[in-house]
Design an enzyme around this catalytic site. Structure first.
Site, PDB file in Angstrom:
ATOM      1  N   VAL A 209      42.543 -37.637 -18.693  1.00  0.00           N
ATOM      2  CA  VAL A 209      42.267 -38.059 -20.065  1.00  0.00           C
ATOM      3  C   VAL A 209      42.355 -36.902 -21.055  1.00  0.00           C
ATOM      4  O   VAL A 209      42.641 -37.123 -22.239  1.00  0.00           O
ATOM      5  CB  VAL A 209      40.872 -38.716 -20.185  1.00  0.00           C
TER       6      VAL A 209
ATOM      7  N   LYS B 251      37.067 -44.040  -6.120  1.00  0.00           N
ATOM      8  CA  LYS B 251      37.353 -45.462  -6.336  1.00  0.00           C
ATOM      9  C   LYS B 251      37.378 -46.251  -5.029  1.00  0.00           C
ATOM     10  O   LYS B 251      37.416 -47.484  -5.041  1.00  0.00           O
ATOM     11  CB  LYS B 251      38.673 -45.623  -7.086  1.00  0.00           C
TER      12      LYS B 251
END
Length: 208
Positions: free
Chosen positions: A53, A7
């Site tokens: 996730v 990121k």
């Protein structure tokens, strides 16, 4: 060893921009002639880590759904816990000061495909568990990048590790200014003020 993130490449949120700023500060330290080596590793999504996730999807499947995915086309790079640990150790063994070491994680994975695979692995038909799309959150990108276009990549002795020379700040005094600017904000400061501070020093930061 700085634990950075994919990121940090063309960041669109504060987490990515702050990691990129840390990489820049590390690069400046590496140029000051210290005996200590200053390096960074960029992680993708670590499977099974906090916030991953997969545990979230498993919980949603166990409840009978629905599985929540932000966007049908969103993709992410994944690495295992053991790969993450080895990346840190191998980077320390082969890296030189001022470098960021990146693991070749293969092709990015579509999150919706991962959700469907987990449904099948849980013994259900894909049609048994509904998948809903909640929309991208502020600062969230459809895809992540491991390297910026300006990063100069180098091979290593390890076939799955690549090295990118960090882009440095022209003026080392800017690092001190950045540190002062961020630490000078008291608790409760407005988010926009922090974003503006980061934008002054991380040129590629584009807040959503």
């Amino acid at each position: 060893m700085l634990i950075s993130t994919d990121k940090a490449v063309n960041p669109s949120n504060v987490m990515g921009a702050s990691k990129r700023a840390a990489e820049m500060a590390l690069s400046q330290l590496a140029m000051q002639g210290h005996a200590t080596r200053f390096m960074a590793v960029r992680f993708g999504n670590v499977l099974g880590s906090s916030g991953s996730v997969i545990p979230k999807f498993k919980e949603q499947i166990a409840r009978g759904g629905p599985i929540t995915v932000t966007h049908p086309d969103i993709t992410r790079y994944f690495m295992t816990l053991s790969e993450a640990a080895r990346l840190v150790l191998q980077a320390g063994a082969i890296g030189e000061s001022g470098q960021v070491v990146v693991l070749d994680m293969g092709e990015p994975v579509r999150i919706v495909d991962l959700a469907r695979d987990l449904v099948r692995m849980s013994g259900h038909a894909v049609s048994d568990i509904e998948i809903t799309f909640s929309g991208l959150r502020p600062g969230e990108k459809l895809y992540e990048e491991l390297l910026a276009d300006a990063d100069n990549t180098l091979p290593t002795v390890h076939p799955r590790l690549r090295i990118a020379a960090l882009q440095t700040l022209a003026d080392p005094a800017l690092i001190s200014d950045l540190e002062s600017g961020l630490s000078g904000h008291p608790p409760g400061v407005e988010d926009e003020a922090v974003k503006r501070c980061l934008q002054r020093y991380v040129a590629e930061y584009r807040p959503s």
